[in-house]
Enzyme design. Structure first.
Site, PDB file in Angstrom:
ATOM      1  N   ASP A 179      -9.817  -3.123  -5.650  1.00  0.00           N
ATOM      2  CA  ASP A 179      -8.923  -2.187  -4.974  1.00  0.00           C
ATOM      3  C   ASP A 179      -8.879  -0.898  -5.787  1.00  0.00           C
ATOM      4  O   ASP A 179      -8.585  -0.948  -6.989  1.00  0.00           O
ATOM      5  CB  ASP A 179      -7.524  -2.829  -4.896  1.00  0.00           C
ATOM      6  CG  ASP A 179      -6.504  -1.943  -4.201  1.00  0.00           C
ATOM      7  OD1 ASP A 179      -6.878  -0.837  -3.755  1.00  0.00           O
ATOM      8  OD2 ASP A 179      -5.341  -2.348  -4.109  1.00  0.00           O
ATOM      9  N   HIS A 201      -8.073  -4.571  -1.094  1.00  0.00           N
ATOM     10  CA  HIS A 201      -6.957  -3.767  -0.614  1.00  0.00           C
ATOM     11  C   HIS A 201      -6.654  -4.069   0.862  1.00  0.00           C
ATOM     12  O   HIS A 201      -7.565  -4.248   1.652  1.00  0.00           O
ATOM     13  CB  HIS A 201      -7.261  -2.273  -0.776  1.00  0.00           C
ATOM     14  CG  HIS A 201      -6.070  -1.425  -0.483  1.00  0.00           C
ATOM     15  ND1 HIS A 201      -5.036  -1.296  -1.386  1.00  0.00           N
ATOM     16  CD2 HIS A 201      -5.697  -0.727   0.614  1.00  0.00           C
ATOM     17  CE1 HIS A 201      -4.098  -0.538  -0.846  1.00  0.00           C
ATOM     18  NE2 HIS A 201      -4.470  -0.172   0.366  1.00  0.00           N
ATOM     19  N   SER A 215       0.827  -1.200   0.000  1.00  0.00           N
ATOM     20  CA  SER A 215       0.000   0.000   0.000  1.00  0.00           C
ATOM     21  C   SER A 215       0.871   1.264   0.000  1.00  0.00           C
ATOM     22  O   SER A 215       1.752   1.390  -0.843  1.00  0.00           O
ATOM     23  CB  SER A 215      -0.962  -0.062   1.189  1.00  0.00           C
ATOM     24  OG  SER A 215      -1.940   0.919   1.088  1.00  0.00           O
TER      25      SER A 215
END
Ligand code: NAG
Length: 399
Positions: free
Chosen positions: A339, A369, A187
């Site tokens: 995501d 995600h 991320s």
């Protein structure tokens, strides 16, 4: 029925409709995912309420919740774990206990957390780093990314700590093979890992370069906020487009004008026009992900502020030009179908392939995600464990 009951009823209905997200059919463990999503959305709602009434900032509240999940550096029979600092950057070190004749491989890991929260101390990251150290018989460095600061503090911390680690005497001290060091992150940690790798590979002061980079559902750009993945996952599981925009804005500034303009995709200045070729999804995204979305150019020149950081590849690695990308090491990119950040990773795959960098791409068709944050009880997901295994086995083969 009294007025209070009516109000309570309305409140419950609006609350449930706020936190309810339809879960796509191919996602396994539907109930667990729904529960995780509901917890995430409830925390978000509480944080936004507290921010609106002026009690505390959104990111302070979320940080407080996440800090309940922090762990101590606990060694076990396989790995010695210590918290220390590289120069002034806090790190958690995982050193395998079994004796090794040859110098070891090493992995530097940047944790996710939307730039604004999180720590290597979270149970899921502690678990992942410990697992990596064990499986690869590698030295693992969990990096802390000062979430209370704005860009470029996190980038600079990353550079400082990585350069410190890559020095001959430090590698020797930890028994690391200088030719087998990788960097990875998930991320926002993937953003920083990508940015730091771009810098380290061309830095004349760094003698030992990185062998690999692994980017797990990374965010790599914000100049176009209307990619197919933004549109398809606007109300996505755990991370909505709105929250993604809020978090990435906070990485740069507390000024509310930025997220407001970003939501409309009208936040970039006219002089950024040349950068859009690097994120042009009508050319960089394979058909499968473009589907029947129509390409629209972001509206330039409407923003009322000047924020040079929005054009800086140290914050947005997709904005680096091809000459710079050519220096990158072998790369692993993992993207998840459900995501908002999906297309950032996929466009980076295309751009690296175009300049001849060897790239392995795993796309998780039922992925959401942040799945790696869900690897510890009570609500761990098979998906998180599966992604961990994909990443670690690629590392094992290539590092
Ligand atoms: C993106 O690519 C399309 C198709 O090649 C082109 O028409 C468009 O002008 C490009 N946009 C930008 C901003 O580069």
């Amino acid at each position: 029925m009294g007025f209070k009951t009516l109000c309570l009823g309305l409140f419950c209905v609006s609350f449930l409709s706020y936190i309810y997200t339809p879960i796509p059919d191919n996602i396994e463990e539907t109930w667990k995912v729904m529960a995780l999503d509901a917890v995430a959305k409830t925390c978000t709602l509480m944080a936004l309420c507290l921010e609106n009434v002026g009690v505390m900032r959104y990111e302070e509240f979320i940080s407080m919740i996440i800090s309940l999940d922090y762990t101590q550096p606990l060694s076990d029979e396989h790995v010695t774990v210590t918290d220390t600092a590289f120069v002034n950057v806090p790190v958690r070190l995982y050193i395998p206990r079994r004796t090794s004749e040859a110098p070891r491989r090493a992995v530097i890991y940047f944790h996710g957390g939307g730039f604004c929260f999180g720590s290597f101390k979270q149970r899921a990251f502690d678990f992942l780093n410990r697992w990596t150290a064990n499986k690869l018989d590698a030295v693992v460095v969990g990096m802390e990314l000062a979430p209370q600061h704005h860009f470029p503090a996190q980038f600079e911390d990353g550079i400082t700590a990585v350069k410190y680690f890559l020095q001959d005497e430090i590698l020797r001290k930890y028994g690391v093979d200088p030719t087998r060091v990788a960097i990875s992150g998930d991320s926002s940690g993937g953003t920083l890992a990508a940015a730091v790798t771009q810098q380290v590979q061309i830095d004349p002061e760094v003698k030992h370069k990185l062998k690999l980079q692994a980017l797990l559902y990374p965010g790599l750009q914000v100049i176009d906020t209307s990619l197919p993945s933004h549109r398809d996952n606007e109300h996505g599981v755990v991370l909505t487009r709105d929250i993604a925009i809020k978090l990435v804005s906070l990485f740069f500034t507390k000024d509310e004008a930025l997220p407001q303009a970003m939501r409309k995709n009208q936040h970039m200045p006219v002089e950024s026009r040349h950068l859009f070729q690097f994120v042009n999804w009508s050319t960089l995204l394979p058909d499968k992900y473009r589907k029947d979305h129509e390409y629209t150019e972001p509206v330039l020149g409407k923003s009322a502020y000047s924020l040079p950081a929005l054009m800086d590849p140290r914050a947005l690695p997709l904005l680096a030009d091809d000459a710079r990308l050519q220096h990158l090491p072998r790369t692993y990119i993992l993207t998840c179908q459900y995501d908002v950040l999906r297309d950032d990773g996929i466009m980076y795959v295309s751009r690296l392939q175009n300049v001849g960098v060897p790239v392995s791409h795993d796309h998780v068709e039922d992925g959401i995600h942040g799945a790696l944050s869900y690897m510890t009880s009570p609500l761990y997901l098979q998906l998180g464990l599966r992604i961990k295994d994909m990443y670690v086995s690629w590392m094992d083969k290539n590092l």
